[in-house]
Design an enzyme around this catalytic site. Structure first.
Site, mmCIF file in Angstrom:
data_model
loop_
_atom_site.group_PDB
_atom_site.id
_atom_site.type_symbol
_atom_site.label_atom_id
_atom_site.label_comp_id
_atom_site.label_asym_id
_atom_site.label_seq_id
_atom_site.Cartn_x
_atom_site.Cartn_y
_atom_site.Cartn_z
ATOM 1 N N GLU A 105 0.828 -1.218 0.000
ATOM 2 C CA GLU A 105 0.000 0.000 0.000
ATOM 3 C C GLU A 105 0.859 1.263 0.000
ATOM 4 O O GLU A 105 0.508 2.260 -0.617
ATOM 5 C CB GLU A 105 -0.955 -0.031 1.193
ATOM 6 C CG GLU A 105 -2.004 -1.118 1.027
ATOM 7 C CD GLU A 105 -2.840 -1.310 2.263
ATOM 8 O OE1 GLU A 105 -2.286 -1.712 3.307
ATOM 9 O OE2 GLU A 105 -4.047 -1.057 2.205
ATOM 10 N N GLU A 125 -3.209 -9.776 3.588
ATOM 11 C CA GLU A 125 -3.981 -9.526 4.812
ATOM 12 C C GLU A 125 -5.104 -10.542 5.006
ATOM 13 O O GLU A 125 -5.438 -10.900 6.122
ATOM 14 C CB GLU A 125 -4.581 -8.126 4.782
ATOM 15 C CG GLU A 125 -3.588 -7.004 4.950
ATOM 16 C CD GLU A 125 -3.012 -6.525 3.639
ATOM 17 O OE1 GLU A 125 -2.994 -7.286 2.654
ATOM 18 O OE2 GLU A 125 -2.538 -5.370 3.605
HETATM 19 N N1 T1G Z 1 4.699 -7.673 11.597
HETATM 20 C C1 T1G Z 1 5.459 -8.035 12.655
HETATM 21 N N2 T1G Z 1 6.382 -9.037 12.621
HETATM 22 C C2 T1G Z 1 6.518 -9.696 11.452
HETATM 23 C C3 T1G Z 1 5.755 -9.376 10.303
HETATM 24 C C4 T1G Z 1 4.812 -8.308 10.418
HETATM 25 N N3 T1G Z 1 4.078 -7.914 9.392
HETATM 26 N N4 T1G Z 1 6.129 -10.222 9.316
HETATM 27 C C5 T1G Z 1 7.086 -11.016 9.822
HETATM 28 N N5 T1G Z 1 7.327 -10.710 11.100
HETATM 29 C C6 T1G Z 1 8.305 -11.349 11.972
HETATM 30 C C7 T1G Z 1 8.004 -12.811 12.194
HETATM 31 O O1 T1G Z 1 7.095 -12.971 13.270
HETATM 32 C C8 T1G Z 1 9.389 -13.342 12.526
HETATM 33 O O2 T1G Z 1 9.654 -12.960 13.874
HETATM 34 C C9 T1G Z 1 10.316 -12.503 11.652
HETATM 35 O O3 T1G Z 1 9.565 -11.316 11.319
HETATM 36 C C10 T1G Z 1 10.712 -13.207 10.375
HETATM 37 O O4 T1G Z 1 9.487 -13.602 9.750
HETATM 38 C C11 T1G Z 1 -2.584 -2.028 7.114
HETATM 39 C C12 T1G Z 1 -3.198 -4.425 8.116
HETATM 40 C C13 T1G Z 1 7.697 -11.260 5.158
HETATM 41 C C14 T1G Z 1 7.301 -13.352 3.820
HETATM 42 O O5 T1G Z 1 0.959 -10.553 6.343
HETATM 43 O O6 T1G Z 1 4.604 -13.258 5.297
HETATM 44 O O7 T1G Z 1 -0.107 -4.856 6.514
HETATM 45 O O8 T1G Z 1 9.930 -15.290 14.801
HETATM 46 O O9 T1G Z 1 9.937 -16.065 9.968
HETATM 47 O O10 T1G Z 1 9.987 -16.841 6.441
HETATM 48 O O11 T1G Z 1 -3.172 -3.142 5.164
HETATM 49 O O12 T1G Z 1 7.256 -12.901 7.511
HETATM 50 O O13 T1G Z 1 11.932 -13.963 14.051
HETATM 51 O O14 T1G Z 1 10.638 -13.259 16.099
HETATM 52 O O15 T1G Z 1 8.046 -15.182 8.505
HETATM 53 O O16 T1G Z 1 11.582 -14.973 5.681
HETATM 54 C C15 T1G Z 1 0.519 -7.855 6.148
HETATM 55 C C16 T1G Z 1 3.620 -11.317 7.055
HETATM 56 C C17 T1G Z 1 0.403 -7.433 7.576
HETATM 57 C C18 T1G Z 1 3.294 -10.432 5.854
HETATM 58 C C19 T1G Z 1 9.131 -13.240 5.526
HETATM 59 N N6 T1G Z 1 1.801 -8.516 5.927
HETATM 60 N N7 T1G Z 1 4.992 -11.803 7.007
HETATM 61 O O17 T1G Z 1 9.084 -14.628 5.709
HETATM 62 O O18 T1G Z 1 10.474 -14.818 7.844
HETATM 63 S S1 T1G Z 1 -1.163 -6.687 7.936
HETATM 64 C C20 T1G Z 1 1.912 -9.851 6.070
HETATM 65 C C21 T1G Z 1 5.352 -12.789 6.124
HETATM 66 C C22 T1G Z 1 -1.126 -5.252 7.026
HETATM 67 C C23 T1G Z 1 -2.254 -3.196 6.224
HETATM 68 C C24 T1G Z 1 -2.425 -4.531 6.860
HETATM 69 C C25 T1G Z 1 6.754 -13.284 6.252
HETATM 70 C C26 T1G Z 1 7.716 -12.759 5.175
HETATM 71 P P1 T1G Z 1 10.604 -13.929 14.766
HETATM 72 P P2 T1G Z 1 9.427 -15.031 9.033
HETATM 73 P P3 T1G Z 1 10.345 -15.394 6.367
#
Ligand code: T1G
Length: 670
Positions: A105, A125
């Site tokens: 976004e 999301e």
């Molecule tokens: N927020 C906080 N922590 C996050 C995070 C996030 N969005 N994404 C990953 N982490 C942490 C995860 O918990 C882990 O922590 C570390 O980063 C490595 O992640 C307003 C409301 C990016 C593809 O849904 O899909 O935006 O265990 O083990 O396998 O519209 O992380 O090391 O302490 O998964 O290399 C939308 C979620 C949010 C993407 C990387 N975004 N993340 O994968 O590493 S809602 C998502 C992923 C939003 C807006 C809306 C994956 C990754 P720890 P990982 P990875």
């Protein structure tokens, strides 16, 4: 505290750089820094254009999910995105890694987007039970059209930079290793272009056919989920009302989802899956043993599926059988599975050949001598496994990890047949092993920490979700399955039908109920050991050859397409057993089925935790989501019990005479 945002001047281009490991989540400090940097660029007369990029492995990967449910901190992400778009100077997003959710976004709020070839962009999301809440549902259709916007928001899978460019989401694909410089150069090219292109100012045509087709195509996949429909509604709204009204609608829908149980459950599982990889008493930096070659003993359904996991990850496999015919059949099934995947376009024929070339089928048990990990996948009897591990102990090289794929048996008793119990553990794959994501890693009393850490890390390599289980009959998942099956069988004798019990479970969100599952797995499992022992309905079915789907008859009758229908013969058999056992009959309600088949699973989960056979309640949830298809929007058995209310679950269990786990009674489950 230093801001995660810094700025650099490259001529008349201001480069705004985020550095917020591990994934540049758009937490409050990042949002504040971004807003301040845009103001800085606007106020500086020497600046003609701006670039936004990120250090580390990826462009912003979304809002900071850990902030959800906490008091909001300004500026909220929609405000920041709108501020970027309102800039009087062009802003270019420079994308690498995965621009996801709020990250996507932010990029859509920019006026231009450049990306490296390996970048991906998406709005996942929906997988958290949400929708893009910072304008994504309104800007995506305006830039990429309704159909792709529906795909991206309601299914949540990212798309490649190439596909994004074809769709008009990315303006230019730049050099994989020159993103920073190429983005500045691109900004220089567009700095004087007017009008500045703003997604919110573009029109988008309604496409009711695309919407209807998409909804029809995905009806089954979206069944019972709230978020997909909300994403679709927002995208449709973008084609019906002006941008600001669409944004208001998106905001309302976002808050509705955010405060609902489904999103809380799906966010819980997002973190639970990652938490499961952590072993409480083993340091994260424990040195791992190198796994260069894997041995699999047994080329049956499980052995073949297990082998495929490693071959697909590029790890060579030596697979051992006792007889050539079984070995040939097993390797034939592996090739057939790969060719089926290739036929669906998910693998090339070259990749099939590469995987098969890494497979060494042999009858020679000694060939396992140079394997770093050996996984036994033979008959589920202790005597056979103990004999194999005894032989393995004399053949495997020092330091090799020896694993059993047993789904119930005592790993310590198996380890005791070797001189190296510290190198022994369980690797319980779920059938089909090359498809199901769950791997229960069973820690023996003497399993060495580095052995456990090695297998947990290896699980990630073969794209499994691993959960540490202790040695207990059935480990975590199957141990919880047992009370469910026992009660389901009792309910049959008391007046319920297989169809009623299965319907309740499917309505709850399970992919199938206990009896549909029995027909799929095989009604005859376990019966062959003593075919003359007919002790219950299931034995009676097996004795009549009603072995399940594979015989077109089990608890249900099946047509040639395996469509089930209630069986009059099964009804007769059940009635016979009701009469034979003299079981008092009563009208079984759906509520009673939930209380007697699902609540006991929660109770067993609590006992498993009390006995230390699982590290944490969220691990139990992960087992059921990834091993048995528990609906992710209910967060797993333990999360669901908390949502239901422990008091309600305890009352339901006590009503039916169950002995309730102490931690469940006291609500102290962790
Ligand atoms: N927020 C906080 N922590 C996050 C995070 C996030 N969005 N994404 C990953 N982490 C942490 C995860 O918990 C882990 O922590 C570390 O980063 C490595 O992640 C307003 C409301 C990016 C593809 O849904 O899909 O935006 O265990 O083990 O396998 O519209 O992380 O090391 O302490 O998964 O290399 C939308 C979620 C949010 C993407 C990387 N975004 N993340 O994968 O590493 S809602 C998502 C992923 C939003 C807006 C809306 C994956 C990754 P720890 P990982 P990875």
């Amino acid at each position: 505290m230093t801001s995660p945002i810094r700025t650099e001047r490259h001529g008349d281009v201001l480069v705004i750089i985020a550095d917020n490991p591990p994934v540049n989540a758009l937490g409050a400090a990042v949002r504040q820094g971004l807003e301040a940097a845009i103001e800085e660029g606007e106020a500086d007369g020497a600046i003609a254009a701006m670039v936004i990029r990120c250090d580390g492995r990826t462009f912003f990967a979304g809002a900071d999910i850990t902030e959800f449910g906490k008091p909001p901190v300004e500026p909220m992400l929609p405000t920041v995105v709108d501020r970027i778009e309102a800039s009087s100077k062009p802003v270019v997003a420079a994308i690498h890694g995965t621009a996801l959710g709020g990250g996507c976004e932010v990029a859509l709020g920019c006026h231009y987007r450049v990306a490296v070839p390996s970048a991906k962009i998406g709005t996942p999301e929906v997988k958290l039970g949400l929708l893009p809440g910072a304008g994504g549902t309104q800007r995506l259709p305006r830039l990429a059209g309704v159909r792709l916007a529906l795909e991206m928001t309601a299914k949540g899978d990212p798309i490649s930079a190439k596909r994004a460019q074809e769709a008009g989401l990315i303006d230019r694909i730049v050099g994989e290793d020159s993103l920073a410089a190429d983005a500045v150069a691109f900004a220089g090219e567009v700095k004087a272009v007017r009008p500045i292109p703003r997604a919110s100012e573009r029109a988008v045509q309604p496409d009711p056919e695309a919407v209807a087709a998409f909804q029809k195509e995905n009806a089954r996949r979206f069944r019972s989920f709230d978020a997909p429909a909300a994403n679709i509604a927002c995208v449709v709204k973008a084609t019906e009302v002006p941008f600001d009204q669409g944004i208001a609608f998106e905001r309302k829908e976002f808050l509705r989802l955010m405060t609902g149980n489904q999103s809380a459950a799906q966010r819980h599982i997002f973190f639970a899956e990652r938490q499961a990889a952590k072993i409480d008493d083993v340091p994260a930096d424990t040195p791992l043993r190198p796994i260069r070659r894997v041995g699999v003993i047994g080329a049956g359904t499980m052995g073949g599926g297990i082998a495929m996991n490693f071959l697909s990850a590029g790890i060579p496999v030596t697979i051992v059988e006792m007889a050539q015919e079984a070995l040939d059949r097993g390797t034939g099934v592996i090739r057939k599975n790969y060719e089926a995947t290739a036929a669906k376009g998910r693998m090339t024929s070259g990749q099939v050949d590469t995987a098969m070339a890494a497979l060494i089928p042999t009858l020679d048990f000694d060939a396992l001598a140079d394997c770093d990990l050996v996984i036994e996948a033979v008959y589920e009897t202790m005597a056979v496994k103990q004999e194999i591990f005894g032989r393995l102990d004399g053949i495997a090289k020092p330091g090799a990890i020896l694993a059993s794929n047993t789904s119930y048996l005592d790993i310590d008793a198996i380890a005791a047949c070797t001189s190296r119990p510290q190198d022994v553990l369980g690797m319980h794959f779920f059938s089909p092993a090359n498809v199901m994501k769950l791997l229960e890693v069973v820690r023996g009393a003497k399993t060495a920490p580095d052995v456990l850490a090695t297998v947990m890390a290896l699980a990630k390599t073969i794209r499994k979700v691993a959960v540490v289980a202790g040695v207990t009959y059935g480990f975590i998942g199957n141990r919880m399955l047992m009370p469910r099956q026992v009660e389901a069988n009792k309910l049959l004798l008391e007046g319920a039908t297989p169809e009623q019990i299965d319907r309740v479970h499917v309505a709850f969100g399970m992919p199938m109920g206990p009896f549909q599952m029995a027909d799929l797995a095989g009604v005859d499992i376990g019966w062959h050991r003593d075919p003359n022992r007919i002790e219950n309905v299931r034995d009676a079915l097996a004795a009549e050859g009603r072995w399940g789907q594979k015989r077109q008859a089990g608890f249900y009758d099946y047509d040639e397409k395996r469509n089930p229908s209630p069986s009059p013969r099964v009804a007769e058999i059940i009635q016979d057993w009701r009469d034979k056992t003299g079981t008092p009959q009563h009208e079984v309600t759906d509520e009673e089925i939930v209380e007697r088949t699902l609540y006991p699973m929660v109770n067993e989960g609590a006992l498993i935790l009390e006995e230390g056979k699982a590290q944490r309640a969220s691990d139990v949830d992960v087992v059921w989501i990834y091993g048995y298809g528990w609906p992710v929007y209910r967060g797993g058995p333990m999360f669901w019990a908390k949502t239901e209310g422990y008091d309600k679950v305890v009352a339901g269990l006590e009503k039916h005479g169950f002995t309730v786990a102490q931690s469940l009674k006291s609500g102290s489950i962790k």
